[in-house]
Design a protein around this motif. Structure first.
Motif, mmCIF file in Angstrom:
data_model
loop_
_atom_site.group_PDB
_atom_site.id
_atom_site.type_symbol
_atom_site.label_atom_id
_atom_site.label_comp_id
_atom_site.label_asym_id
_atom_site.label_seq_id
_atom_site.Cartn_x
_atom_site.Cartn_y
_atom_site.Cartn_z
ATOM 1 N N LYS A 102 0.852 -1.197 0.000
ATOM 2 C CA LYS A 102 0.000 0.000 0.000
ATOM 3 C C LYS A 102 0.887 1.246 0.000
ATOM 4 N N ARG A 103 1.869 1.260 0.920
ATOM 5 C CA ARG A 103 2.758 2.427 1.029
ATOM 6 C C ARG A 103 3.500 2.691 -0.272
ATOM 7 N N LYS A 104 4.056 1.632 -0.853
ATOM 8 C CA LYS A 104 4.849 1.804 -2.078
ATOM 9 C C LYS A 104 3.989 2.319 -3.203
ATOM 10 N N ILE A 159 11.048 -0.558 10.442
ATOM 11 C CA ILE A 159 9.864 -1.415 10.356
ATOM 12 C C ILE A 159 8.922 -0.964 9.255
ATOM 13 N N LYS A 160 8.845 0.337 9.044
ATOM 14 C CA LYS A 160 7.929 0.849 8.030
ATOM 15 C C LYS A 160 8.660 1.762 7.069
ATOM 16 N N THR A 161 8.220 1.725 5.824
ATOM 17 C CA THR A 161 8.773 2.652 4.851
ATOM 18 C C THR A 161 7.941 3.919 4.890
ATOM 19 N N HIS A 162 8.387 4.894 5.624
ATOM 20 C CA HIS A 162 7.590 6.109 5.737
ATOM 21 C C HIS A 162 7.649 6.921 4.461
ATOM 22 N N HIS A 163 6.496 7.427 4.143
ATOM 23 C CA HIS A 163 6.463 8.358 3.026
ATOM 24 C C HIS A 163 5.567 9.509 3.441
ATOM 25 N N ASN A 164 5.996 10.705 3.285
ATOM 26 C CA ASN A 164 5.072 11.834 3.425
ATOM 27 C C ASN A 164 5.583 13.008 2.615
ATOM 28 N N VAL A 165 4.874 14.120 2.677
ATOM 29 C CA VAL A 165 5.284 15.245 1.844
ATOM 30 C C VAL A 165 6.620 15.817 2.305
ATOM 31 N N SER A 253 -1.502 13.373 21.366
ATOM 32 C CA SER A 253 -0.568 13.660 20.273
ATOM 33 C C SER A 253 -1.106 13.228 18.925
ATOM 34 N N GLN A 254 -1.830 12.123 18.927
ATOM 35 C CA GLN A 254 -2.377 11.631 17.671
ATOM 36 C C GLN A 254 -3.540 10.700 17.979
ATOM 37 N N ALA A 255 -4.632 10.822 17.251
ATOM 38 C CA ALA A 255 -5.795 9.963 17.477
ATOM 39 C C ALA A 255 -6.495 9.693 16.159
ATOM 40 N N GLY A 324 0.652 0.393 23.999
ATOM 41 C CA GLY A 324 1.636 1.464 23.826
ATOM 42 C C GLY A 324 2.610 1.130 22.704
ATOM 43 N N LYS A 325 3.541 2.046 22.473
ATOM 44 C CA LYS A 325 4.608 1.815 21.488
ATOM 45 C C LYS A 325 5.943 1.928 22.196
ATOM 46 N N PRO A 326 6.819 0.965 22.198
ATOM 47 C CA PRO A 326 6.527 -0.392 21.778
ATOM 48 C C PRO A 326 5.652 -1.088 22.805
ATOM 49 N N THR A 329 2.680 0.001 17.293
ATOM 50 C CA THR A 329 3.111 1.209 16.601
ATOM 51 C C THR A 329 1.903 2.142 16.637
ATOM 52 N N ILE A 330 2.107 3.380 16.254
ATOM 53 C CA ILE A 330 1.008 4.331 16.358
ATOM 54 C C ILE A 330 -0.043 4.039 15.286
ATOM 55 N N GLU A 331 0.394 3.849 14.062
ATOM 56 C CA GLU A 331 -0.542 3.460 13.011
ATOM 57 C C GLU A 331 -0.846 1.969 13.147
ATOM 58 N N MET A 332 -1.925 1.515 12.505
ATOM 59 C CA MET A 332 -2.278 0.105 12.613
ATOM 60 C C MET A 332 -1.384 -0.769 11.759
#
Ligand code: XMP
Length: 333
Positions: A102-104, A159-165, A253-255, A324-326, A329-332
């Motif tokens: 999905k990320r890629k 663990i994750k390939t982050h992508h953002n602007v 912080s994030q929800a 919690g993390k760990p 992770t924050i995202e599912m």
């Protein structure tokens, strides 16, 4: 804030020198605080030679695209193009269950669209007083992002390939020969927020929780279908709205509300009905590398659950994730 106006003045001078009086600058915006502050600063420095691009990837939140457009264009006067690519993204996400796939897909499609847009913008400017090559690419990189990418190979980055602007791959620079401009790279988040206030950006946007580039797609377990996006969107909208009403937004912080995709049996009226399970997540963290679940009052969680089941068709159950993390992770995904 003691030196924010100074910072703005100096930065504007620096940007003008760097970019000169012909070149164009493009930048992706998401509606988040970093990209918005960076965009506003560019606008102050070079006006309409800065072009912000918002790509609607079909997995943004409820009404988000419209709101971002309103804020950036009308309130902040930024030269903005909105590209509605939601069909393209949702089409390509069909059948994709693996989170990294999905990320890629989302990351690559985003760059394809952005490259097309850069070319279109340059062409469109050809016969105007703004004619000039698109030479620069704006990124809202902050100091912690710089540090993390230089020295940190911790759980999140491996663990994750982050992508953002604020983190587009090298391909963007190489392919177009664009040079990078990063006016926020020496600032921390609270400084960016102060800068945002100074630049006249509204408090709600200044205090906005982070939102991942792949959006709701990584908050739905399994396949991302339009139906599931709609359900997650509506549930999230209710949850965040209630958090705001309860005055808790700035303590968290994030929800978000995500969708688990398997189904549970519920009772609707006097009928047995299967429906999806919504998973609520709310965390407190300073650096997003570790986080704790927010200790809501149980009454509040139960009220949220009732409203979501009543108001969002297709949902039978709501749970609150307290991991919690760990180890979470924050995202599912
Ligand atoms: P995790 O889930 O790794 O998230 O605990 C830590 C922070 O990173 C954000 N995140 C992302 N941001 N693209 C983004 O732009 C991504 O693919 C992505 N994955 C996680 C997450 O929202 C949280 O703030």
């Amino acid at each position: 804030n003691w030196n924010m106006s100074n910072f703005i003045d100096q930065e504007i001078v620096r940007i003008r020198k760097l970019v000169g009086d012909k070149a164009q600058v493009i930048g992706a915006v998401s509606g988040g605080v970093d990209s918005t502050v960076a965009a506003k600063l560019m606008k102050e420095a070079i006006g309409d030679r800065f072009h912000a691009v918002l790509v609607d990837n079909g997995v943004m939140r409820l009404n988000e695209c419209k709101q971002v457009k309103e804020t950036l264009q009308q309130h902040l006067g930024i030269n903005l193009t909105v590209v509605d690519a939601s069909q393209k993204f949702l089409g390509g996400l069909k059948g994709v269950e693996d989170p990294e796939k999905k990320r890629k897909f989302i990351g690559n499609t985003f760059i394809d669209i952005f490259e097309e847009e850069a070319i279109r913008i340059e062409k469109a400017a050809e016969n105007t007083p703004n004619a000039g090559k698109v030479e620069w690419f704006l990124q809202g990189t902050l100091y912690p992002d710089v540090i993390e990418s230089i020295s940190f190979k911790g759980p999140s980055s491996t663990i994750k390939t982050h992508h953002n602007v604020g983190g587009l791959p090298q391909r963007m620079m190489d392919g177009q020969g664009l040079k990078l401009i990063e006016p926020l790279r020496e600032l921390f988040k609270d400084e960016v927020r102060a800068l945002g206030r100074q630049l006249g950006i509204n408090e709600e946007l200044v205090m906005r929780h982070p939102f991942p580039g792949p959006g709701i797609a990584i908050r739905i377990i399994g396949e991302v279908t339009p139906e599931r996006v709609e359900i997650a969107r509506k549930a999230d909208h209710i949850f965040i709205g209630m958090i705001k009403e309860a005055g808790l937004y700035n303590k968290i912080s994030q929800a978000y509300a995500g969708l688990l995709t398997n189904k549970m049996v519920g009772v609707m009226g006097d009928k047995r009905e299967e429906g999806y399970i919504i998973s609520l997540r709310a965390v407190v963290t300073t650096d997003f590398m570790t986080a704790d679940a927010y200790p809501f009052d149980m009454e509040f969680v139960m009220k949220v659950a009732r409203r979501i089941v009543n108001e969002v068709e297709g949902v039978a159950n709501v749970e609150y994730n307290v991991t919690g993390k760990p180890p979470g992770t924050i995202e599912m995904q």
